[in-house]
Design a protein around this motif. Structure first.
Motif, PDB file in Angstrom:
ATOM      1  N   LEU A  98       0.819  -1.203   0.000  1.00  9.52           N
ATOM      2  CA  LEU A  98       0.000   0.000   0.000  1.00  9.52           C
ATOM      3  C   LEU A  98       0.854   1.255   0.000  1.00  9.52           C
ATOM      4  O   LEU A  98       0.359   2.350  -0.229  1.00  9.52           O
ATOM      5  N   LEU A  99       2.121   1.092   0.261  1.00 11.12           N
ATOM      6  CA  LEU A  99       2.987   2.268   0.363  1.00 11.12           C
ATOM      7  C   LEU A  99       3.123   2.971  -0.968  1.00 11.12           C
ATOM      8  O   LEU A  99       3.481   4.136  -1.021  1.00 11.12           O
ATOM      9  N   ARG A 108      -7.669  -3.224   1.593  1.00 14.23           N
ATOM     10  CA  ARG A 108      -7.091  -4.084   2.601  1.00 14.23           C
ATOM     11  C   ARG A 108      -5.822  -4.719   2.048  1.00 14.23           C
ATOM     12  O   ARG A 108      -5.813  -5.213   0.929  1.00 14.23           O
ATOM     13  N   PRO A 109      -4.741  -4.706   2.828  1.00 16.82           N
ATOM     14  CA  PRO A 109      -3.495  -5.245   2.266  1.00 16.82           C
ATOM     15  C   PRO A 109      -3.535  -6.761   2.192  1.00 16.82           C
ATOM     16  O   PRO A 109      -4.241  -7.422   2.945  1.00 16.82           O
ATOM     17  N   HIS A 118       1.105  -3.377   9.321  1.00 18.85           N
ATOM     18  CA  HIS A 118       0.874  -4.327  10.402  1.00 18.85           C
ATOM     19  C   HIS A 118      -0.612  -4.565  10.571  1.00 18.85           C
ATOM     20  O   HIS A 118      -1.433  -3.758  10.155  1.00 18.85           O
ATOM     21  N   ARG A 119      -0.920  -5.632  11.266  1.00 18.74           N
ATOM     22  CA  ARG A 119      -2.308  -5.896  11.603  1.00 18.74           C
ATOM     23  C   ARG A 119      -2.499  -5.623  13.085  1.00 18.74           C
ATOM     24  O   ARG A 119      -1.674  -5.991  13.908  1.00 18.74           O
ATOM     25  N   PHE A 120      -3.573  -4.923  13.398  1.00 21.67           N
ATOM     26  CA  PHE A 120      -3.947  -4.740  14.802  1.00 21.67           C
ATOM     27  C   PHE A 120      -5.349  -5.294  14.968  1.00 21.67           C
ATOM     28  O   PHE A 120      -6.304  -4.722  14.436  1.00 21.67           O
ATOM     29  N   LEU A 121      -5.469  -6.397  15.645  1.00 22.48           N
ATOM     30  CA  LEU A 121      -6.752  -7.117  15.752  1.00 22.48           C
ATOM     31  C   LEU A 121      -7.290  -7.328  14.346  1.00 22.48           C
ATOM     32  O   LEU A 121      -6.701  -8.035  13.564  1.00 22.48           O
ATOM     33  N   ALA A 122      -8.399  -6.701  14.004  1.00 23.28           N
ATOM     34  CA  ALA A 122      -8.942  -6.928  12.660  1.00 23.28           C
ATOM     35  C   ALA A 122      -8.725  -5.745  11.735  1.00 23.28           C
ATOM     36  O   ALA A 122      -9.353  -5.653  10.683  1.00 23.28           O
ATOM     37  N   LYS A 123      -7.852  -4.836  12.132  1.00 27.52           N
ATOM     38  CA  LYS A 123      -7.617  -3.670  11.284  1.00 27.52           C
ATOM     39  C   LYS A 123      -6.165  -3.666  10.824  1.00 27.52           C
ATOM     40  O   LYS A 123      -5.293  -4.223  11.486  1.00 27.52           O
ATOM     41  N   TYR A 124      -5.948  -2.980   9.725  1.00 25.63           N
ATOM     42  CA  TYR A 124      -4.600  -2.913   9.169  1.00 25.63           C
ATOM     43  C   TYR A 124      -4.101  -1.482   9.185  1.00 25.63           C
ATOM     44  O   TYR A 124      -4.829  -0.564   8.828  1.00 25.63           O
ATOM     45  N   VAL A 125      -2.852  -1.340   9.605  1.00 19.29           N
ATOM     46  CA  VAL A 125      -2.276  -0.001   9.691  1.00 19.29           C
ATOM     47  C   VAL A 125      -0.965   0.011   8.930  1.00 19.29           C
ATOM     48  O   VAL A 125      -0.107  -0.841   9.149  1.00 19.29           O
ATOM     49  N   THR A 126      -0.838   0.979   8.033  1.00 22.66           N
ATOM     50  CA  THR A 126       0.416   1.178   7.310  1.00 22.66           C
ATOM     51  C   THR A 126       1.081   2.416   7.882  1.00 22.66           C
ATOM     52  O   THR A 126       0.504   3.500   7.866  1.00 22.66           O
ATOM     53  N   VAL A 127       2.279   2.241   8.411  1.00 25.06           N
ATOM     54  CA  VAL A 127       2.973   3.364   9.038  1.00 25.06           C
ATOM     55  C   VAL A 127       4.187   3.717   8.197  1.00 25.06           C
ATOM     56  O   VAL A 127       4.948   2.842   7.791  1.00 25.06           O
ATOM     57  N   VAL A 128       4.352   4.995   7.935  1.00 26.87           N
ATOM     58  CA  VAL A 128       5.515   5.477   7.205  1.00 26.87           C
ATOM     59  C   VAL A 128       6.261   6.437   8.105  1.00 26.87           C
ATOM     60  O   VAL A 128       5.681   7.391   8.629  1.00 26.87           O
TER      61      VAL A 128
END
Lengths: 280, 413
Positions: A220-221, A236-237, A263-273
């Motif tokens: 997704l980046l 969703r990745p 990363h995945r957090f529980l059922a959500k996905y977070v893309t950190v830059v």
């Protein structure tokens, strides 16, 4: 490579099946039964990870016509936009409402149109069902079973001040991942061979590096930054790109490096830059 | 509702219908409104405000009154909803968060914000191993003003090497109101953050009390929460969207939402002629200099200023976050804040993104007669932090309603 495939299948199929049982709101891609009152075209969905064929595709059924309902011109599989939403609520999501507690004639009324209309459910075996296309939101509804108002005790419900009980439908725009199917996934053992921790020599560096698995390109980046006030939601990745560290040098400035990871957090996905300076 | 101002005192007329409310005892006028669709079991006998007819033709102020009971009931329900739902629900299915290392140079930080279209970013300190603060548009405004003043410590070349952390230390010296500790010494403000399992009510109160716009949602694990994972940047508009989504189809449970915003005195209003205690309302002409706009943003402690023409009609709005448009073509290096006017500054932003026209997302408006639920739905759009109340037709600016105004009202703080 074997890991990757297993992981994808492992996460997709159980989540699809178990969703249907636990939530009672089924989302099926591409199967649209336009409701004469509501339906806007569902979006071109970016949910690439979900196979649309998780369920036996249903033949679209004409909802029972009521005298005041307008004729539905076509029931094609293509997006149709019937009805005009005065508020531009958002796209319609198909969902199924089921009554499985006996009865001869079952109808449903709901807050989606302010309790104005009553829709008869269709019988299939012991259950009564109806498909509705509604924008994401929280709705209340109840059933008229053989002339009596009832709510389904096995579904989420709420009670108002007068003591009336209604069922609640919380319609999300996406199907959340089924946590159990993901967290119980065991990573496979490392293959049998000898492992050591010798330092890499010049000879090793002279060799060609191993190829990057092509799946990792699907990060997704690389989605371009949107300048809109409302950036469109990210898709969703793929599970395969999770927990990999990506690096981008020099695009934002001569000595700036961007590090990204999903990363995945529980059922959500977070893309950190994270943007860092390379100077020390 | 109305009250009489008699010889310097607010009074009501005992002989006319009156009711107790937030403003003491007020007179009220009951106007019968045609109700085409009587929806069964959703209209309580007290609220005769119309829910079906959304008519924006000029009407007299006297709408059907709302009772304290309605207000309290609505507040209780919202409070209960917010207390039982957590931040986790706000997280999108697939979200993206950008963070900056605190040792990044300010100039590069500016560019990242501009390129990524971000109004603010959290700051990561590698040495401490945690998130230590945020960089927002206000920081850039202050930096630019520093550049402009003579005798400042900051030059443009230094922007390339001046790190964010050095700026933050220097910022303390500017003696901004918010950063004083008990002894009047400037102290660094700890990062206002929240966790994914905090209730929505806690987060809303945190945002209101600390007067921030966005709160990083950080999941802390490991010994003493030493391992931080950033998940999202939450704002009041996310929470509002959650509220609207939940109550949209059961609007009868929140009767106060049907009230027009003028009757509940929501937001900041342009003081009428003769009003003694009205706060001066910040507005500017497009010909005003950018420097004056930035000064006003800082001193009045507002996040945006409506730009109006000579008749006080709304043309555009200049917000703090518009400052990042100056990064375009390094405009900040070439301009003097007093030489560029607001119109040109806005033009920079427009060129970057022509789709955001005046009638698009930039400048959301509402009328004084609009009901609260309509205002809330507009504010629930991401990126919309305020609505300008305008007069129908002439677009004369009458006031501003911001997200924090709405939340203060709903939470009763």
């Amino acid at each position: 490579m074997g890991n990757v495939n297993a992981r994808e299948d492992g996460s997709n199929s159980p989540s699809g099946v178990e969703e249907g049982e636990s939530n009672n709101s089924v989302q099926e891609e591409g199967i649209i039964v336009p409701d004469g009152l509501m339906g806007q075209s569902p979006p071109h969905s970016p949910r690439a990870t979900h196979s649309p064929l998780m369920f036996t595709p249903q033949v679209p059924v004409v909802p029972l016509q009521r005298p005041d309902e307008m004729q539905i011109p076509n029931l094609s599989w293509m997006q149709t936009s019937s009805g005009y939403e005065d508020m531009g609520d958002g796209v319609g999501i198909p969902t199924m409402i089921t009554w499985s507690h006996d009865g001869c004639e079952v109808a449903v009324e709901g807050s989606w149109d302010n309790w104005k209309t009553r829709i008869a459910l269709q019988r299939s075996g012991k259950d009564f069902t109806i498909m509705k296309v509604l924008p994401s939101g929280v709705y209340q509804y109840r059933f008229l079973v053989d002339g009596l108002w009832k709510y389904a005790p096995d579904l989420p419900s709420t009670q108002d001040d007068d003591g009336n009980v209604y069922n609640i439908l919380d319609l999300q725009e996406y199907v959340p991942d089924d946590l159990e199917s993901i967290s119980s996934f065991e990573p496979p053992q490392s293959p049998e061979t000898s492992y050591n921790n010798l330092q890499l020599t010049a000879e090793d560096f002279a060799k060609e590096p191993p190829l990057v698995p092509p799946h990792l390109q699907m990060t997704l980046l690389n989605v371009p930054a949107s300048y809109m006030e409302i950036p469109p939601p990210l898709s969703r990745p793929q599970h395969v790109v999770l927990n990999h560290l990506y690096m981008q040098k020099g695009k934002s400035g001569p000595s700036v490096v961007a590090l990204g990871s999903t990363h995945r957090f529980l059922a959500k996905y977070v893309t950190v830059v994270l943007y860092k300076s390379m100077q020390r | 509702m109305y009250k009489f101002y008699v010889d310097g005192e607010w009074r009501h007329d005992e002989n006319q219908p009156h009711v107790s409310g937030n403003y003491g005892v007020v007179n009220c006028v009951y106007i019968a409104v045609p109700q085409p669709d009587m929806v069964p079991n959703t209209i309580s006998p007290e609220t005769s405000g119309n829910m079906e007819v959304d008519d924006v033709v000029m009407r007299p102020e006297g709408f059907a009154q709302y009772s304290e009971a309605d207000l309290q009931l609505s507040r209780d329900r919202i409070s209960s909803f917010l207390s039982t739902h957590t931040v986790y629900e706000l997280l999108p299915d697939s979200g993206k968060v950008t963070a900056l290392d605190v040792n990044l140079a300010v100039k590069q930080a500016f560019h990242v914000l501009y390129e990524q279209g971000l109004p603010m970013v959290p700051l990561w300190d590698d040495f401490k191993g945690r998130f230590v603060g945020v960089l927002s548009a206000l920081d850039f405004i202050l930096i630019l003003r520093e550049l402009g003043t003579n005798g400042s410590n900051l030059t443009e070349e230094e922007l390339e090497t001046h790190t964010i952390s050095a700026w933050k230390v220097g910022k303390l010296q500017l003696n901004l109101k918010r950063q004083m500790d008990g002894n009047g010494r400037p102290c660094p403000r700890p990062l206002v953050q929240a966790g994914p399992y905090d209730s929505l009510k806690e987060v809303a109160l945190k945002i209101l009390q600390n007067k921030v716009a966005t709160v990083p949602i950080i999941h802390s694990t490991g010994p003493a929460g030493s391992c931080q994972e950033i998940l999202y940047l939450a704002s009041l508009s996310d929470i509002l969207k959650c509220i609207c989504r939940h109550f949209k189809h059961s609007s009868s449970s929140l009767p106060i939402l049907q009230q027009p915003v003028s009757s509940i005195q929501l937001g900041t209003w342009v003081p009428r002629i003769g009003e003694a205690n009205g706060r001066p309302f910040a507005m500017l002409r497009p010909t005003a200099s950018l420097g004056s706009a930035l000064a006003l943003l800082v001193q009045a402690d507002v996040s945006s200023i409506p730009i109006v023409d000579d008749n006080d009609s709304l043309l555009d709005i200049y917000s703090r976050s518009d400052i990042t448009a100056l990064a375009k073509d390094k405009a900040y290096a070439q301009i003097h804040l007093d030489e560029m006017n607001i119109h040109q500054a806005l033009q920079l932003g427009q060129d970057a993104n022509p789709s955001l026209g005046f009638n698009g997302q930039r400048c959301q408006m509402c009328l004084r007669s609009d009901p609260l639920h309509k205002v809330m739905e507009r504010l629930a759009n991401p990126g919309v932090r305020r609505l300008v109340i305008v007069e129908a037709g002439s677009k004369r600016v009458e006031g501003i309603i911001s997200l924090s105004d709405v939340f203060r009202f709903l939470l009763g703080v």
